[in-house]
Scaffold this motif. Structure first.
Motif, mmCIF file in Angstrom:
data_model
loop_
_atom_site.group_PDB
_atom_site.id
_atom_site.type_symbol
_atom_site.label_atom_id
_atom_site.label_comp_id
_atom_site.label_asym_id
_atom_site.label_seq_id
_atom_site.Cartn_x
_atom_site.Cartn_y
_atom_site.Cartn_z
ATOM 1 N N SER A 48 -0.204 16.163 22.457
ATOM 2 C CA SER A 48 0.759 17.014 21.534
ATOM 3 C C SER A 48 1.323 16.235 20.772
ATOM 4 C CB SER A 48 1.736 17.597 22.650
ATOM 5 O OG SER A 48 2.748 18.044 22.075
ATOM 6 N N ALA A 49 1.645 15.161 20.943
ATOM 7 C CA ALA A 49 2.424 14.262 19.784
ATOM 8 C C ALA A 49 1.527 13.988 18.801
ATOM 9 C CB ALA A 49 2.816 12.967 20.340
ATOM 10 N N ARG A 50 0.060 14.077 18.818
ATOM 11 C CA ARG A 50 -0.948 13.567 17.737
ATOM 12 C C ARG A 50 -0.756 14.827 16.889
ATOM 13 N NH1 ARG A 50 -4.521 10.117 21.497
ATOM 14 N NH2 ARG A 50 -3.848 8.014 21.055
ATOM 15 N N ASN A 51 -0.943 16.044 17.701
ATOM 16 C CA ASN A 51 -1.292 17.204 16.928
ATOM 17 C C ASN A 51 0.075 17.499 15.856
ATOM 18 O OD1 ASN A 51 -3.537 17.787 18.030
ATOM 19 N ND2 ASN A 51 -2.687 18.926 19.723
ATOM 20 N N VAL A 52 1.194 17.171 16.480
ATOM 21 C CA VAL A 52 2.518 17.246 15.374
ATOM 22 C C VAL A 52 2.568 16.412 14.542
ATOM 23 C CG1 VAL A 52 4.866 16.881 15.698
ATOM 24 C CG2 VAL A 52 4.293 18.103 17.467
ATOM 25 N N GLY A 53 1.797 15.421 14.681
ATOM 26 C CA GLY A 53 1.698 14.645 13.468
ATOM 27 C C GLY A 53 0.712 14.878 12.482
ATOM 28 N N LEU A 54 -0.428 15.484 12.932
ATOM 29 C CA LEU A 54 -1.363 15.811 12.222
ATOM 30 C C LEU A 54 -0.820 17.214 11.200
ATOM 31 C CD1 LEU A 54 -4.617 15.927 14.463
ATOM 32 C CD2 LEU A 54 -4.189 14.726 12.369
ATOM 33 N N GLY A 109 0.698 -1.223 -0.040
ATOM 34 C CA GLY A 109 -0.021 -0.066 0.009
ATOM 35 C C GLY A 109 0.699 1.332 0.065
ATOM 36 N N ASN A 110 0.104 2.243 -0.357
ATOM 37 C CA ASN A 110 0.822 3.588 -0.541
ATOM 38 C C ASN A 110 0.655 4.486 0.850
ATOM 39 O OD1 ASN A 110 1.693 6.158 -1.062
ATOM 40 N ND2 ASN A 110 -0.085 6.809 -2.608
ATOM 41 N N ILE A 111 1.361 4.307 1.621
ATOM 42 C CA ILE A 111 1.154 5.124 3.188
ATOM 43 C C ILE A 111 2.476 5.776 3.219
ATOM 44 C CG2 ILE A 111 0.166 2.797 3.704
ATOM 45 C CD1 ILE A 111 2.733 2.069 5.294
ATOM 46 N N GLU A 112 2.162 6.567 4.551
ATOM 47 C CA GLU A 112 3.153 7.240 5.232
ATOM 48 C C GLU A 112 3.175 6.716 6.697
ATOM 49 O OE1 GLU A 112 3.578 11.578 4.914
ATOM 50 O OE2 GLU A 112 1.478 11.742 5.804
ATOM 51 N N ILE A 113 4.320 6.758 7.291
ATOM 52 C CA ILE A 113 4.382 6.483 8.934
ATOM 53 C C ILE A 113 5.076 7.656 9.382
ATOM 54 C CG2 ILE A 113 5.067 4.842 10.641
ATOM 55 C CD1 ILE A 113 4.991 2.809 8.357
ATOM 56 N N ILE A 114 4.369 8.498 10.449
ATOM 57 C CA ILE A 114 5.006 9.536 11.055
ATOM 58 C C ILE A 114 5.092 9.164 12.687
ATOM 59 C CG2 ILE A 114 4.628 11.751 11.763
ATOM 60 C CD1 ILE A 114 2.458 12.101 9.291
ATOM 61 N N LEU A 115 6.430 8.899 12.945
ATOM 62 C CA LEU A 115 6.868 8.604 14.351
ATOM 63 C C LEU A 115 7.323 9.737 15.146
ATOM 64 C CD1 LEU A 115 9.127 5.448 13.540
ATOM 65 C CD2 LEU A 115 6.778 5.185 14.216
ATOM 66 N N VAL A 116 6.146 10.082 15.951
ATOM 67 C CA VAL A 116 6.698 11.352 16.985
ATOM 68 C C VAL A 116 7.217 10.891 18.297
ATOM 69 C CG1 VAL A 116 5.655 13.354 17.949
ATOM 70 C CG2 VAL A 116 4.543 12.390 15.853
ATOM 71 N N ASP A 117 8.462 10.979 18.442
ATOM 72 C CA ASP A 117 9.222 10.695 19.480
ATOM 73 C C ASP A 117 8.822 11.783 20.549
ATOM 74 O OD1 ASP A 117 10.917 10.067 21.883
ATOM 75 O OD2 ASP A 117 12.541 11.101 20.663
ATOM 76 N N ASP A 118 8.044 11.525 21.681
ATOM 77 C CA ASP A 118 7.759 12.467 22.620
ATOM 78 C C ASP A 118 8.538 12.603 23.866
ATOM 79 O OD1 ASP A 118 5.570 14.508 23.609
ATOM 80 O OD2 ASP A 118 4.752 13.184 24.708
ATOM 81 N N GLY A 119 9.923 12.957 23.314
ATOM 82 C CA GLY A 119 11.045 13.115 24.538
ATOM 83 C C GLY A 119 11.059 11.374 25.497
#
Length: 321
Positions: free
Chosen positions: A72-78, A31-41
């Motif tokens: 906060s981490a999800r917002n950065v991803g959005l 599939g055509n996807i992107e994965i955004i890993l947000v390391d929250d400290g």
């Protein structure tokens, strides 16, 4: 530009023991996807694991930030997501094998859909996997769908990024409980055509002790749920949302959960709870939403001690501790 079909937004905080399984479960599918890993400290090996995957797969983007909580981490991803759909995945969970191809097929079959609900399997510490029975539901009027098919987990939902972006939807930072519900309900107020597909796509890990609530946790539930109810009222008024039956039902469920948590708080400030309940009730009722007019809720608004007494008696009869 090749726009991803799904943006996976994964907050990462000290989940090194589970993160490999989470990421591998996604990148090993078609599939055509992107994965955004947000390391929250994170303070464990999670940041280096994230960076390892970013070097390995150009579909993976890593953001390192100071700890600010899951919202906060999800917002950065959005803020950086580019996909047609958004799927929120936790770093200690994973998705089932070979599900993306089936999900893409359903997306193509139902181009009208703007909210997709799926099933979820529960994984327990003894490696017991408990599947959820789920049916296909399409062409059901929105109010009936949302009344009949209730979920409390955003992990089971695919959200249209276009709606999130146009309506400036974000998670409320600072909430530790019910932040998912606030985001989900706001989105549901704005979407038009939800569907449900019979795929148990998400594996939700039930870690030992994660469901235990002490008095402090219950107090946090009370505080955060009051905040969410206030935020939802402001959103309803701002967006001029009609008081649909499904929404009134979901608000009633939230109020009952708040009162159940309040019942478990030692040294509860009952006067404060009553004042807040009645303030919210007055605001919602002026807008035509009658979730606070339920007879039991009205009793709690007048006499919280009596409400708790009757609730304790009811739970005892039902054999619920």
């Amino acid at each position: 530009m090749n726009i991803p079909i799904i943006s996976f937004i994964i907050p990462v905080y000290n989940v090194a023991s589970y993160l490999n399984q989470c990421v591998e479960s996604i990148i090993n599918q078609e599939g055509n996807i992107e994965i955004i890993l947000v390391d929250d400290g994170s303070s464990d090996e999670s940041p280096s694991i994230c960076d390892k995957y970013a070097l390995k797969d150009n579909r993976i983007h890593v953001i390192h930030k100071q700890n600010g909580g899951v919202s906060s981490a999800r917002n950065v991803g959005l803020d950086v997501a580019k996909g047609e759909w958004v799927w929120f995945v936790d770093g200690d969970d994973y998705i089932a094998e070979n599900v993306l191809k089936r999900i893409y097929q359903e997306i193509q079959k139902h181009p009208h859909a703007d909210l997709i609900q799926m099933g979820m399997n529960y994984l327990y510490d003894d490696n017991r996997l408990v599947p959820q029975r789920i049916e296909f539901v399409d062409n059901l009027e929105k109010n009936k769908f949302l009344l009949q098919h209730i979920t409390y987990h955003n992990h089971r939902l695919l959200f249209k990024r276009e709606i999130i972006e146009k309506k400036h939807l974000h998670f409320t930072v600072g909430l530790k409980i019910a932040e998912d519900q606030e985001f989900q309900l706001k989105y549901m107020m704005l979407c038009e055509t939800p569907i449900q597909i019979p795929i148990c796509a998400y594996i939700y890990r039930q870690r030992e002790g994660s469901a235990t609530h002490d008095s402090n946790t219950s107090q946090r539930i009370v505080n955060d749920t009051f905040t969410v109810l206030k935020n939802l009222y402001l959103f309803i008024r701002e967006k001029q949302i009609q008081p649909a039956e499904w929404l009134q039902n979901r608000l009633l469920i939230m109020i009952r959960s708040l009162l159940y948590a309040a019942f478990q708080v030692h040294d509860l400030n009952k006067k404060d709870v009553k004042v807040k309940l009645n303030q919210l009730a007055n605001q919602y009722e002026q807008y035509g939403i009658n979730s606070f007019s339920n007879k039991k809720i009205q009793l709690a608004r007048k006499n919280l001690t009596l409400y708790f007494f009757l609730n304790k008696y009811y739970l005892k009869i039902k054999g619920i501790k």
